[in-house]
Write an enzyme that holds these catalytic residues in place. Structure first.
Site, PDB file in Angstrom:
ATOM      1  N   LYS A  90       6.916   6.789  -0.649  1.00 24.05           N
ATOM      2  CA  LYS A  90       5.536   6.507  -0.232  1.00 24.05           C
ATOM      3  C   LYS A  90       5.173   7.116   1.119  1.00 24.05           C
ATOM      4  O   LYS A  90       3.996   7.325   1.403  1.00 24.05           O
ATOM      5  CB  LYS A  90       5.305   4.988  -0.178  1.00 24.05           C
ATOM      6  CG  LYS A  90       5.216   4.342  -1.552  1.00 24.05           C
ATOM      7  CD  LYS A  90       4.939   2.854  -1.443  1.00 24.05           C
ATOM      8  CE  LYS A  90       4.948   2.198  -2.811  1.00 24.05           C
ATOM      9  NZ  LYS A  90       4.694   0.762  -2.747  1.00 24.05           N
ATOM     10  N   ASP A 126      -1.791  -0.774  -2.853  1.00 24.45           N
ATOM     11  CA  ASP A 126      -0.941  -1.973  -2.701  1.00 24.45           C
ATOM     12  C   ASP A 126      -1.696  -3.015  -1.868  1.00 24.45           C
ATOM     13  O   ASP A 126      -1.683  -4.201  -2.176  1.00 24.45           O
ATOM     14  CB  ASP A 126       0.375  -1.625  -1.998  1.00 24.45           C
ATOM     15  CG  ASP A 126       1.344  -0.894  -2.904  1.00 24.45           C
ATOM     16  OD1 ASP A 126       1.325  -1.131  -4.122  1.00 24.45           O
ATOM     17  OD2 ASP A 126       2.136  -0.068  -2.390  1.00 24.45           O
TER      18      ASP A 126
HETATM   19  P1  NAD Z   1      11.642  -2.451   1.731  1.00 29.23           P
HETATM   20  O1  NAD Z   1      13.085  -2.177   1.541  1.00 29.23           O
HETATM   21  O2  NAD Z   1      10.724  -1.357   2.178  1.00 29.23           O
HETATM   22  O3  NAD Z   1      11.454  -3.654   2.772  1.00 29.23           O
HETATM   23  C1  NAD Z   1      12.104  -4.888   2.652  1.00 29.23           C
HETATM   24  C2  NAD Z   1      12.210  -5.499   4.050  1.00 29.23           C
HETATM   25  O4  NAD Z   1      12.726  -6.829   3.905  1.00 29.23           O
HETATM   26  C3  NAD Z   1      13.169  -4.750   4.976  1.00 29.23           C
HETATM   27  O5  NAD Z   1      12.500  -4.477   6.194  1.00 29.23           O
HETATM   28  C4  NAD Z   1      14.351  -5.723   5.161  1.00 29.23           C
HETATM   29  O6  NAD Z   1      14.926  -5.636   6.452  1.00 29.23           O
HETATM   30  C5  NAD Z   1      13.656  -7.052   4.957  1.00 29.23           C
HETATM   31  N1  NAD Z   1      14.545  -8.150   4.529  1.00 29.23           N
HETATM   32  C6  NAD Z   1      15.459  -8.143   3.534  1.00 29.23           C
HETATM   33  N2  NAD Z   1      16.015  -9.355   3.391  1.00 29.23           N
HETATM   34  C7  NAD Z   1      15.430 -10.163   4.323  1.00 29.23           C
HETATM   35  C8  NAD Z   1      15.564 -11.538   4.669  1.00 29.23           C
HETATM   36  N3  NAD Z   1      16.429 -12.332   4.023  1.00 29.23           N
HETATM   37  N4  NAD Z   1      14.818 -12.026   5.683  1.00 29.23           N
HETATM   38  C9  NAD Z   1      13.935 -11.222   6.345  1.00 29.23           C
HETATM   39  N5  NAD Z   1      13.759  -9.911   6.057  1.00 29.23           N
HETATM   40  C10 NAD Z   1      14.499  -9.393   5.060  1.00 29.23           C
HETATM   41  O7  NAD Z   1      11.155  -3.070   0.341  1.00 29.23           O
HETATM   42  P2  NAD Z   1       9.638  -3.166  -0.176  1.00 29.23           P
HETATM   43  O8  NAD Z   1       9.276  -1.904  -0.858  1.00 29.23           O
HETATM   44  O9  NAD Z   1       8.807  -3.647   0.943  1.00 29.23           O
HETATM   45  O10 NAD Z   1       9.777  -4.281  -1.317  1.00 29.23           O
HETATM   46  C11 NAD Z   1       9.996  -5.636  -1.021  1.00 29.23           C
HETATM   47  C12 NAD Z   1       9.721  -6.461  -2.260  1.00 29.23           C
HETATM   48  O11 NAD Z   1       8.351  -6.318  -2.622  1.00 29.23           O
HETATM   49  C13 NAD Z   1      10.517  -6.025  -3.497  1.00 29.23           C
HETATM   50  O12 NAD Z   1      10.936  -7.165  -4.174  1.00 29.23           O
HETATM   51  C14 NAD Z   1       9.501  -5.288  -4.333  1.00 29.23           C
HETATM   52  O13 NAD Z   1       9.782  -5.357  -5.710  1.00 29.23           O
HETATM   53  C15 NAD Z   1       8.246  -6.071  -4.011  1.00 29.23           C
HETATM   54  N6  NAD Z   1       7.004  -5.325  -4.243  1.00 29.23           N
HETATM   55  C16 NAD Z   1       6.068  -5.905  -5.029  1.00 29.23           C
HETATM   56  C17 NAD Z   1       4.870  -5.258  -5.252  1.00 29.23           C
HETATM   57  C18 NAD Z   1       3.838  -5.873  -6.139  1.00 29.23           C
HETATM   58  O14 NAD Z   1       2.940  -5.152  -6.573  1.00 29.23           O
HETATM   59  N7  NAD Z   1       3.898  -7.164  -6.404  1.00 29.23           N
HETATM   60  C19 NAD Z   1       4.619  -3.996  -4.648  1.00 29.23           C
HETATM   61  C20 NAD Z   1       5.597  -3.450  -3.822  1.00 29.23           C
HETATM   62  C21 NAD Z   1       6.803  -4.121  -3.622  1.00 29.23           C
END
Ligand code: NAD
Length: 303
Positions: A90, A126
């Protein structure tokens, strides 16, 4: 080149007396099981227009994330109308685009590229998907102080949506404190009328004290990453809880929050409405969002 191909396709359709068809795709890692392709194809079919949605899975193709810089121009030359872009591309896609919408520029990430008039413009649906989901699912939820857990790709879009939706104080926490601080700083610069700060994710009791809402945007709770990101006993009304995880829809976090009596919002709305907004950008057709939501639930139930 793209314009010429698009023009030819339209002329051919016109000569045939049929409405032009659409060709779109999704670039990302491990996108095979994505529900976005069937959501787009079914919505187009319901509108009486042919649309083909292809996945371009860099994992299957054994390509590095940086290959998005070649795949996007190639798709444009091949006559695609647009592309969705997902993890981990992205941000890597930004340099090959001709322009960004102000929201995509503010978030610093693109999940939708539209090819039109000879240029490739990056959008971010998003954030609009989450904002729409929040508006529909928790329309009266108080928004004075909201905690966002997770400052990654989804977190950045959610932070933007929360501030646009009228949140007055946003507290960002992440396992990586630098990431949280960076995101809080970025949104603070964009929304000077709101208070935005980073806080310690390791002290969830202090984090949630006095919060109206919690939005969870980390992978915790996904089918392959089970667990609850905050101790369930801290989830007490009037706190509302929103999750962006949608596989499963009923995460442990939401189950615990409901058991405690909190109002909740699952991640399905964001997933569907980001797709609906992208569909509208690709095709110019107005999607039926309720129909797309119902279809999404059917698809999930069939998994
Ligand atoms: P990412 O890897 O870019 O970011 C995740 C963040 O969470 C990281 O900064 C990490 O350090 C942090 N993290 C992990 N475990 C943690 C915890 N226990 N406490 C605090 N922080 C923590 O991932 P992303 O792309 O942002 O995706 C995150 C979630 O969002 C995924 O489950 C993804 O499937 C979901 N998502 C959903 C949609 C939707 O349309 N509903 C869209 C995008 C992403």
């Amino acid at each position: 080149m793209t314009g010429a191909l698009g023009g030819e396709a339209a002329l051919t359709s016109a000569a045939r007396g049929t409405a032009p068809s659409f060709l779109v795709g999704l670039i990302g890692a491990g996108v095979g099981p994505s529900l976005t392709p069937p959501m787009h194809e079914r919505e187009a079919a319901a509108s009486g227009r042919p649309l083909i949605y292809r996945t371009i899975d860099i994992t299957e193709l054994d390509l590095p994330p940086e290959s998005v810089a070649e795949l996007v121009p190639a798709a444009r030359r091949l006559g695609y109308n647009g592309l969705n872009i997902t993890h981990p591309c992205k941000q890597l896609v930004l340099p090959v685009l001709d322009g960004l919408t102000p929201d995509a520029e503010a978030i610093g990430a693109v999940n939708t590229v539209v090819f039109a008039g000879g240029s490739a413009i990056g959008h971010n649906t998003d954030w609009s998907g989450f904002a729409r989901s929040l508006e529909r699912g928790l329309p009266h939820a108080p928004r004075d102080r909201v905690v966002l857990l997770g400052a990654g790709g989804a977190g950045a879009a959610v932070a933007h949506a929360l501030l646009v939706s009228g949140v007055r104080e946003l507290v960002v926490a992440d396992l990586d404190p630098e990431r949280a601080a960076e995101l809080a700083d970025r949104v603070a610069r964009r929304f000077p009328g709101a208070r935005c700060a980073a806080a310690d994710a390791a002290a969830p009791d202090r984090l949630l004290a006095g919060a109206d809402g919690l939005v969870h945007a980390t992978p915790v709770g996904m089918a392959h990453h089970p667990g609850v990101p905050v101790p369930p006993d801290l989830l007490r009304p009037p706190l509302w809880v929103a999750d962006v995880v949608y596989r499963p829809l009923r995460t442990e976090l939401l189950r615990s929050a409901r058991e405690q009596g909190c109002a909740t919002l699952d991640g399905g709305g964001m997933a569907v409405f980001q797709a609906a907004d992208a569909f509208e950008l690709f095709t110019g057709l107005a999607p039926d969002r309720d129909r797309m939501l119902a279809h999404f639930h059917e698809l999930l139930a069939a998994e």
